[in-house]
Design a protein around this motif. Structure first.
Motif, PDB file in Angstrom:
ATOM      1  N   GLU A  60       0.733  -1.523   0.157  1.00 14.17           N
ATOM      2  CA  GLU A  60      -0.033   0.047  -0.115  1.00 14.17           C
ATOM      3  C   GLU A  60       1.288   1.447  -0.129  1.00 14.17           C
ATOM      4  O   GLU A  60       0.543   2.130  -0.006  1.00 14.17           O
ATOM      5  CB  GLU A  60      -0.702   0.215   1.315  1.00 14.17           C
ATOM      6  CG  GLU A  60      -2.279  -1.103   1.134  1.00 14.17           C
ATOM      7  CD  GLU A  60      -3.090  -0.898   2.460  1.00 14.17           C
ATOM      8  OE1 GLU A  60      -2.261  -0.220   3.863  1.00 14.17           O
ATOM      9  OE2 GLU A  60      -4.547  -1.703   2.706  1.00 14.17           O
ATOM     10  N   GLU A  61       1.734   1.331   1.087  1.00 12.73           N
ATOM     11  CA  GLU A  61       3.137   1.973   0.634  1.00 12.73           C
ATOM     12  C   GLU A  61       4.143   2.648  -0.519  1.00 12.73           C
ATOM     13  O   GLU A  61       4.681   3.307  -0.534  1.00 12.73           O
ATOM     14  CB  GLU A  61       3.822   2.425   2.257  1.00 12.73           C
ATOM     15  CG  GLU A  61       3.161   2.454   3.061  1.00 12.73           C
ATOM     16  CD  GLU A  61       3.584   2.786   4.539  1.00 12.73           C
ATOM     17  OE1 GLU A  61       4.878   1.688   4.762  1.00 12.73           O
ATOM     18  OE2 GLU A  61       2.862   2.564   5.774  1.00 12.73           O
ATOM     19  N   LEU A  62       3.127   1.704  -1.529  1.00 15.24           N
ATOM     20  CA  LEU A  62       4.815   1.729  -2.343  1.00 15.24           C
ATOM     21  C   LEU A  62       3.983   3.162  -3.640  1.00 15.24           C
ATOM     22  O   LEU A  62       3.331   3.348  -3.275  1.00 15.24           O
ATOM     23  CB  LEU A  62       4.037   0.341  -3.417  1.00 15.24           C
ATOM     24  CG  LEU A  62       4.836  -0.968  -2.770  1.00 15.24           C
ATOM     25  CD1 LEU A  62       4.333  -2.086  -4.648  1.00 15.24           C
ATOM     26  CD2 LEU A  62       6.466  -0.779  -2.568  1.00 15.24           C
ATOM     27  N   LYS A  63       5.364   3.643  -3.706  1.00 15.54           N
ATOM     28  CA  LYS A  63       5.517   4.949  -4.661  1.00 15.54           C
ATOM     29  C   LYS A  63       6.279   4.796  -5.806  1.00 15.54           C
ATOM     30  O   LYS A  63       7.021   4.061  -5.413  1.00 15.54           O
ATOM     31  CB  LYS A  63       5.914   6.522  -3.766  1.00 15.54           C
ATOM     32  CG  LYS A  63       7.142   5.981  -3.239  1.00 15.54           C
ATOM     33  CD  LYS A  63       6.799   7.433  -1.962  1.00 15.54           C
ATOM     34  CE  LYS A  63       8.570   8.101  -1.788  1.00 15.54           C
ATOM     35  NZ  LYS A  63       8.547   6.212  -0.658  1.00 15.54           N
ATOM     36  N   GLU A  64       5.848   5.227  -6.732  1.00 16.32           N
ATOM     37  CA  GLU A  64       7.275   6.023  -8.204  1.00 16.32           C
ATOM     38  C   GLU A  64       8.416   6.012  -7.460  1.00 16.32           C
ATOM     39  O   GLU A  64       8.403   7.091  -6.184  1.00 16.32           O
ATOM     40  CB  GLU A  64       6.500   7.080  -8.813  1.00 16.32           C
ATOM     41  CG  GLU A  64       5.108   6.715  -9.408  1.00 16.32           C
ATOM     42  CD  GLU A  64       4.413   8.213 -10.373  1.00 16.32           C
ATOM     43  OE1 GLU A  64       5.393   8.519 -10.820  1.00 16.32           O
ATOM     44  OE2 GLU A  64       3.371   7.548 -11.042  1.00 16.32           O
ATOM     45  N   GLY A  65       9.535   5.479  -8.509  1.00 18.45           N
ATOM     46  CA  GLY A  65      10.859   5.652  -7.950  1.00 18.45           C
ATOM     47  C   GLY A  65      11.265   4.938  -6.830  1.00 18.45           C
ATOM     48  O   GLY A  65      12.256   4.209  -6.525  1.00 18.45           O
ATOM     49  N   ASP A  66      10.393   3.777  -5.706  1.00 12.26           N
ATOM     50  CA  ASP A  66      10.590   2.765  -5.638  1.00 12.26           C
ATOM     51  C   ASP A  66      11.773   1.567  -6.125  1.00 12.26           C
ATOM     52  O   ASP A  66      11.225   1.231  -7.090  1.00 12.26           O
ATOM     53  CB  ASP A  66       9.694   2.358  -4.251  1.00 12.26           C
ATOM     54  CG  ASP A  66       9.605   3.533  -3.737  1.00 12.26           C
ATOM     55  OD1 ASP A  66       9.813   4.229  -2.623  1.00 12.26           O
ATOM     56  OD2 ASP A  66       8.093   3.059  -2.739  1.00 12.26           O
ATOM     57  N   GLU A  67      12.174   1.419  -5.612  1.00 10.99           N
ATOM     58  CA  GLU A  67      13.080   0.772  -6.198  1.00 10.99           C
ATOM     59  C   GLU A  67      12.486  -0.825  -5.302  1.00 10.99           C
ATOM     60  O   GLU A  67      12.875  -0.726  -4.685  1.00 10.99           O
ATOM     61  CB  GLU A  67      14.660   0.136  -6.080  1.00 10.99           C
ATOM     62  CG  GLU A  67      15.277   1.074  -7.905  1.00 10.99           C
ATOM     63  CD  GLU A  67      16.560   1.405  -6.982  1.00 10.99           C
ATOM     64  OE1 GLU A  67      17.462   0.316  -6.270  1.00 10.99           O
ATOM     65  OE2 GLU A  67      17.057   1.908  -7.166  1.00 10.99           O
ATOM     66  N   ILE A  68      12.432  -1.547  -6.009  1.00  6.57           N
ATOM     67  CA  ILE A  68      11.624  -3.774  -5.643  1.00  6.57           C
ATOM     68  C   ILE A  68      12.009  -4.599  -5.947  1.00  6.57           C
ATOM     69  O   ILE A  68      12.780  -4.383  -7.037  1.00  6.57           O
ATOM     70  CB  ILE A  68      10.232  -3.441  -5.988  1.00  6.57           C
ATOM     71  CG1 ILE A  68       9.911  -2.704  -7.615  1.00  6.57           C
ATOM     72  CG2 ILE A  68       9.555  -1.848  -5.272  1.00  6.57           C
ATOM     73  CD1 ILE A  68       9.747  -4.216  -8.359  1.00  6.57           C
TER      74      ILE A  68
END
Length: 92
Positions: A45-53
């Protein structure tokens, strides 16, 4: 009379052992799994653009866009792949 008392005590011991086994099963197996599931849901739910996953399949990438149920990641070389949010294992 003595025989009946011995059998009654044995029955009580069996009940206590069953309750103990259920408690151990709950605290060492069910509860940690629920906690892990809640933590995973919160992370997604807390994912945002720019996060590396990293996905469950092992693909590494950076989130370039997201909507309600999917994320699009850049996997290098200009490749953009769309995944379900639930397929994301962790942040890098």
């Amino acid at each position: 009379m003595v025989l009946l008392q011995a059998q009654g005590g044995n029955g009580m011991f069996s009940i206590i052992m069953m309750v103990g086994m259920i408690a151990v099963f709950y605290f060492f197996m069910i509860r940690p799994q629920q906690k892990k599931s809640q933590d995973q849901k919160k992370m997604v739910e807390e994912l945002k653009e720019g996060d590396e996953i990293v996905t469950f399949g092992g693909l590494h990438g950076k989130i370039v866009s997201k909507d309600e149920t999917t994320v699009t990641i850049s996997a290098g070389g200009g490749a953009r792949l769309t995944f379900e949010k639930t397929s994301i294992a962790r942040k890098k």
